[in-house]
Enzyme design. Structure first.
Site, PDB file in Angstrom:
ATOM      1  N   HIS A 198      58.951 -17.292   9.617  1.00 23.60           N
ATOM      2  CA  HIS A 198      58.743 -16.185   8.946  1.00 23.60           C
ATOM      3  C   HIS A 198      57.303 -16.348   8.385  1.00 23.60           C
ATOM      4  O   HIS A 198      56.725 -15.615   8.582  1.00 23.60           O
ATOM      5  CB  HIS A 198      59.802 -16.282   7.746  1.00 23.60           C
ATOM      6  CG  HIS A 198      59.670 -14.995   6.757  1.00 23.60           C
ATOM      7  ND1 HIS A 198      60.343 -13.861   7.056  1.00 23.60           N
ATOM      8  CD2 HIS A 198      59.010 -15.031   5.741  1.00 23.60           C
ATOM      9  CE1 HIS A 198      60.195 -13.006   5.822  1.00 23.60           C
ATOM     10  NE2 HIS A 198      58.976 -13.543   5.130  1.00 23.60           N
ATOM     11  N   GLU A 199      57.072 -17.606   7.671  1.00 24.06           N
ATOM     12  CA  GLU A 199      55.686 -17.763   6.809  1.00 24.06           C
ATOM     13  C   GLU A 199      54.832 -17.886   7.856  1.00 24.06           C
ATOM     14  O   GLU A 199      53.546 -17.346   7.902  1.00 24.06           O
ATOM     15  CB  GLU A 199      55.649 -18.981   6.002  1.00 24.06           C
ATOM     16  CG  GLU A 199      56.746 -18.783   4.811  1.00 24.06           C
ATOM     17  CD  GLU A 199      56.444 -17.746   3.904  1.00 24.06           C
ATOM     18  OE1 GLU A 199      55.428 -17.117   4.028  1.00 24.06           O
ATOM     19  OE2 GLU A 199      57.444 -17.341   3.269  1.00 24.06           O
ATOM     20  N   HIS A 256      56.707  -7.738   6.291  1.00 27.81           N
ATOM     21  CA  HIS A 256      58.310  -7.770   6.148  1.00 27.81           C
ATOM     22  C   HIS A 256      59.000  -6.654   7.404  1.00 27.81           C
ATOM     23  O   HIS A 256      58.369  -5.428   7.273  1.00 27.81           O
ATOM     24  CB  HIS A 256      59.036  -7.777   4.954  1.00 27.81           C
ATOM     25  CG  HIS A 256      58.631  -8.914   4.123  1.00 27.81           C
ATOM     26  ND1 HIS A 256      58.495  -8.951   2.746  1.00 27.81           N
ATOM     27  CD2 HIS A 256      58.632 -10.082   4.599  1.00 27.81           C
ATOM     28  CE1 HIS A 256      58.231 -10.257   2.376  1.00 27.81           C
ATOM     29  NE2 HIS A 256      58.232 -11.267   3.657  1.00 27.81           N
ATOM     30  N   CYS A 257      59.944  -7.051   7.654  1.00 27.61           N
ATOM     31  CA  CYS A 257      60.261  -6.061   8.810  1.00 27.61           C
ATOM     32  C   CYS A 257      61.694  -5.467   8.044  1.00 27.61           C
ATOM     33  O   CYS A 257      62.632  -6.424   7.798  1.00 27.61           O
ATOM     34  CB  CYS A 257      60.794  -6.970  10.142  1.00 27.61           C
ATOM     35  SG  CYS A 257      61.696  -5.881  11.470  1.00 27.61           S
ATOM     36  N   CYS A 308      66.109  -9.388  11.942  1.00 33.25           N
ATOM     37  CA  CYS A 308      64.712 -10.116  12.240  1.00 33.25           C
ATOM     38  C   CYS A 308      64.374 -11.070  11.288  1.00 33.25           C
ATOM     39  O   CYS A 308      64.537 -11.113  10.062  1.00 33.25           O
ATOM     40  CB  CYS A 308      63.881  -8.997  12.492  1.00 33.25           C
ATOM     41  SG  CYS A 308      62.048  -9.404  12.628  1.00 33.25           S
ATOM     42  N   CYS A 343      58.600  -6.635  16.192  1.00 34.41           N
ATOM     43  CA  CYS A 343      57.817  -7.634  15.626  1.00 34.41           C
ATOM     44  C   CYS A 343      57.030  -8.180  16.712  1.00 34.41           C
ATOM     45  O   CYS A 343      56.092  -8.710  16.753  1.00 34.41           O
ATOM     46  CB  CYS A 343      58.479  -8.645  14.605  1.00 34.41           C
ATOM     47  SG  CYS A 343      58.922  -7.915  12.972  1.00 34.41           S
TER      48      CYS A 343
HETATM   49 ZN   LIG Z   1      57.977 -13.197   3.716  1.00 27.96          ZN
HETATM   50 ZN   LIG Z   2      61.068  -7.571  12.966  1.00 24.71          ZN
END
Ligand SMILES: [Zn+2]
Ligand SMILES: [Zn+2]
Ligand SMILES: Nc1ncnc2c1ncn2[C@@H]1O[C@H](COP(=O)(O)OP(=O)(O)OP(=O)(O)O)[C@@H](O)[C@H]1O
Ligand SMILES: [Mg+2]
Lengths: 457, 185
Positions: free
Chosen positions: B136-137, B146-147, B152, B174
Site C-alpha cells: 500500500h505505502e 486511495h482506491c 484493493c 490500479c
Molecule cells: Zn494510504
Molecule cells: Zn485499486
C-alpha cells in the site's frame, strides 16, 4: 466524485502539521495546498476557489475564527473544518455558530477525518447536482433570459420561437416591467439574424425632431447643429433587428414617417434626397393600450395594422402568480452572485406578501423589491419588513379593484415621499417608467404634502 | 541510470529485533508486485528525535525525513519498517506514511500485531497485514492514491479490520494505472 478537482487548503502555523496532514489527504486523491498563517490563508481564499478549508483554531496573528469569518464572506460555498485542542472546544462550538462545517478535536481518529471528508464531499456533489438540476429546469421553463412556468407564457415562448424564424414585424404589448424588451432581445437572439445588430430606440425619450433624426439619420446641414452626416437607427439595424420601444408615444407626424418607411422599406435621411434601403426586422413594443389609442384616434390605424402582424401580449405578473416563487428563486440566485452578502431566500411570510401584492411594475418591480430586501436584510433570509412593500392588510387578494387601487396609491405615495418626490428615482424603485409614474400621480391626484395613509373612510 | 541497477530498499529500524524471515517475505512480495527487485539493507542507527514522550509515540514524518537523509545511489524506493507506534500530529495514529509519487515510505507493525481490543494476533495474520501495508505505502510512492474498491490493497485502512478485509493485490484499475505511472518514471 472527482477528488482531483476537490481543492483543500490546510491552514496551520506548524510546518510538520501542514506537511503531514496535507500528505495524508493527498493519499486520498485530493488536491491539497497549505498556508502557514491566517493572513496568507485569507489571501489564498481571496485568490482561489476551495472546496474545503481545514483550519487550526489557535494561530498567532489572524486566528482560525477570523479565517472562518473571512471564508464565509469570500467563499460561502467552501466548507470550513476547524481543528482544535481539547482546551478550546468552547470556541470550536462558537465556530459552528459562525458557519463552520464541523470541528475536530486534536488528535482525532483517522476514521473520523475520513468519514467527515466523505460526507462533506458527497454533500457538495449533491449541491452541485442540485444547481445543475435547477439550471436544467430554468432552461425547460425559459426562453433565453425570460423565465416562466405559466402556461400562458409558455405559449408565448413557443410563438416567439416560431415568429423569430420569420421576417414579420412583431408587436409586443404588456404593462411596464413585464419583459417586453427582454423578449425582443430573445427573439433576435433566436432568429436567423442573431449575428446582425440589435438596435433599440426608446421613442418616448426624445422630442419629435430629435427622434426623427435618431431614427432616420440626417444629412450634413439638415438643421442647425447637424454638422456632420449621421446614420439613423434604421440604417444601423441593417441585417439585424430594430426595436422600437414605447411606440405608443410617438407623434402623429412620426407615425406617418414610420408608416411610409415600413410600407416602402425605404426612407430618406432628414435633409436627404436619396432613398435608403434597409433590411431590418422590426419589433415594436409599448405599455399603452394601442387599440384604445386607435379608437381614440391618437394612434394611426394603418400604422397599427402595419405593426400588428404578429402580436404578443405579455400578461402582468399578478395574472401569473405561479411565477412569483420561481422568479424569487431566480433573482435571489442572481443577487447572491452579484452581492458580497449572503442571500439565501425569503421568509415564508415575506413570500406570502410577495404573492399578495399586485405588482404594478411587474417583474422589474419584483426584482427591485428583492434587491432592496437583500440590501436591508440583517441575515441571509429576507424578511417582510425588508421588502418595503405595503402590508397585505386583511386579505391578500382584494377582489374589489378599489382596494387594489388604494393599495397602489398608497404605495406610490410612500415611495415618492421616501425619495423626496425625485421622479426618476421613485420610478426606478417602483419599476415603472417616468411617464407611467406621472400618469399615476395625475390619476390619483397625488401631491408632495400628502400623508402616506389618508383617504380611509 | 540503468533500470536494472535500481532497487527497492527495505530496512528495519525498529527497537526490537525483526522477526525471523519477515523482511525476506516482504522483499519477495513487493519485488513481484512492482516488478522491481528489492534488497534488504541493514541499518544500525535509529532516528533520535522522533519520539514524543507525552504521546508515547513516534512521529512518522520525522522518521521518514531521517530515512531519506541518506539513500543508496541505486535506490528506486526506500521502505522503512518499524515496530514503533507512529503518529502524525493531528491524528491519533497512522499505520504508515508515504511520499505520494516520491521516494520514501514507512510502515509500522505496532498496531498490525494487535486486534481491536489490543490483544496480540497470530503471527501469520500479522505478517499478511504487513505485506499489505508495505504494498500500500509503496503504491503511494509510485503515485497511486486511495482506491474506492475495498478489496484493493490501495483502499484506505483506518483499522486492522479494514486491512483484513482487503486483498494483498492491486485491483485491475490500479494495476493498469501503475503500469502507466511506471512508464513515465
Ligand atoms: Zn494510504
Ligand atoms: Zn485499486
Ligand atoms: N419572465 C422573466 N424572467 C426573468 N426576468 C424577467 C422576466 N420578465 C422581466 N424580467 C426582468 O424584468 C426587467 C424588466 O424587463 P423589461 O425591460 O423587458 O420590461 P419592459 O416590459 O420592457 O418594461 P417597460 O415597459 O417599463 O419598458 C428586466 O430586468 C428583466 O430581466
Ligand atoms: Mg422596456
Amino acid at each position: 466524485m472527482d477528488k482531483e478537482k476537490t481543492r483543500i487548503l490546510v491552514v496551520d502555523d506548524e510546518e510538520i502539521v501542514r506537511d503531514s496532514l496535507a500528505g495524508w489527504l493527498r493519499e486520498d486523491g485530493y488536491s491539497v495546498e497549505t498556508a502557514a498563517d491566517g493572513s496568507s490563508a485569507v489571501d489564498r481564499i481571496k485568490a482561489e476557489s476551495w472546496a474545503v478549508l481545514l483550519v487550526d483554531l489557535k494561530m498567532p496573528g489572524i486566528d482560525g475564527l477570523q479565517v472562518l469569518e473571512e471564508a464565509r464572506k469570500l467563499q460561502p460555498k467552501a466548507s470550513v473544518i476547524i481543528m482544535t485542542a481539547y482546551a478550546t472546544v468552547d470556541t470550536a462550538v462558537q465556530a459552528i455558530k459562525m458557519g463552520a462545517y464541523d470541528y475536530l478535536v486534536k488528535p482525532f481518529e483517522p476514521e473520523e477525518l475520513s468519514l467527515m471528508m466523505d460526507k462533506l464531499i458527497t454533500q457538495q456533489d449533491l449541491m452541485r447536482e442540485n444547481i445543475l438540476l435547477k439550471k436544467a429546469l430554468k432552461q425547460q421553463y425559459g426562453f433565453r433570459d425570460l423565465l416562466s412556468k405559466s402556461p400562458k407564457m409558455q405559449a408565448i415562448f413557443e410563438l416567439a420561437k416560431v415568429a423569430g424564424q420569420s421576417h414579420s414585424t412583431i408587436l409586443i404589448l404588456g404593462e411596464s416591467g413585464t419583459g417586453k424588451e427582454v423578449l425582443a432581445r430573445a427573439i433576435h437572439a433566436e432568429s436567423p439574424r442573431s449575428t446582425g445588430p440589435f438596435v433599440a430606440v426608446s421613442c418616448a425619450a426624445l422630442t419629435e425632431t430629435l427622434l426623427e433624426s435618431e431614427l432616420f439619420g440626417h444629412e450634413k446641414g439638415a438643421f442647425t447643429g447637424a454638422i456632420l452626416r449621421k446614420k439613423g437607427k434604421f440604417e444601423l439595424a441593417h441585417g439585424g433587428t430594430l426595436f422600437l420601444d414605447e411606440i405608443g408615444d410617438i407623434s402623429q407626424k412620426l407615425q406617418l414617417d414610420l408608416l411610409r418607411a415600413l410600407e416602402e422599406r425605404r426612407f430618406y435621411r432628414v435633409g436627404g434626397t436619396d432613398p435608403i434601403h434597409v433590411d431590418a426586422r422590426i419589433i415594436a413594443a409599448t405599455n399603452r393600450e394601442l387599440k384604445k389609442a386607435v379608437e381614440e384616434a391618437t394612434f394611426r390605424q394603418d400604422l397599427y395594422y402595419r405593426l400588428n402582424v404578429i402580436s404578443i401580449n405579455l400578461p402582468p405578473l399578478r395574472e401569473r402568480k405561479e411565477d412569483i416563487p420561481f422568479l424569487v428563486d431566480h433573482f435571489v440566485d442572481q443577487l447572491r452572485a452579484e452581492m458580497a452578502k449572503r442571500v439565501e431566500g425569503v421568509s415564508a411570510e415575506a413570500m406570502e406578501l410577495l404573492m399578495a401584492y399586485h405588482w404594478p411594475g411587474n417583474v422589474r418591480e419584483l426584482r427591485n423589491v428583492l434587491e432592496r430586501g437583500a440590501v436591508v436584510a440583517k441575515g441571509p433570509i429576507i424578511q417582510c419588513d425588508d421588502l418595503g412593500l405595503p402590508p397585505s392588510e386583511g386579505e391578500a387578494e382584494p377582489d374589489s379593484s378599489d382596494s387594489l387601487k388604494e393599495m397602489e396609491r398608497r404605495h406610490i405615495l410612500r415611495v415618492l415621499n421616501e425619495y423626496h418626490w425625485n421622479i426618476t428615482r421613485s420610478a426606478q424603485i417602483l419599476g415603472i417608467d417616468r411617464v407611467t409614474l406621472y400618469n399615476k400621480i395625475k390619476k390619483y391626484g397625488l401631491r408632495p404634502d400628502d400623508e402616506t395613509s389618508p383617504s380611509e373612510e | 541510470m540503468a533500470d536494472f541497477m535500481s532497487y527497492i530498499y527495505l530496512m528495519w529500524i525498529g527497537n526490537e529485533k525483526v522477526e525471523e524471515g519477515v523482511l525476506q517475505e516482504v522483499k519477495d512480495n513487493v519485488g513481484g508486485i512492482f516488478g522491481v527487485p528489492a534488497r534488504i539493507k541493514k541499518v544500525e542507527e535509529r532516528p533520535s528525535d522522533a519520539f514524543d514522550p507525552t504521546r508515547g509515540q513516534y512521529s512518522s514524518t520525522k522518521i521518514l525525513r531521517w530515512v531519506l537523509r541518506d539513500v543508496p545511489k541505486d535506490a528506486k524506493r526506500v521502505m522503512a519498517i518499524t515496530d514503533c507506534d507512529l503518529y502524525i500530529p493531528v491524528l491519533t495514529f497512522v499505520f504508515g506514511e508515504a511520499q505520494l509519487g516520491g521516494k520514501g515510505a514507512i510502515v509500522s507493525t505496532a498496531r498490525l500485531r494487535l486486534d481491536l481490543n489490543g490483544f496480540p494476533c497470530p503471527s501469520r495474520l500479522c505478517r499478511a497485514r504487513l505485506l499489505k501495508e508495505c504494498v500500500h505505502e509503496l503504491g503511494h510512492t509510485f503515485g497511486l492514491s486511495h482506491c474506492p474498491s475495498f478489496r484493493c490493497v490501495m483502499s484506505r485502512s483506518n483499522s486492522v479490520l479494514d486491512v483484513d478485509a482487503k486483498s494483498g493485490n492491486l485491483c485491475r484499475d490500479c494495476q493498469s494505472l501503475l503500469i502507466e505511472l511506471q512508464k513515465k518514471e
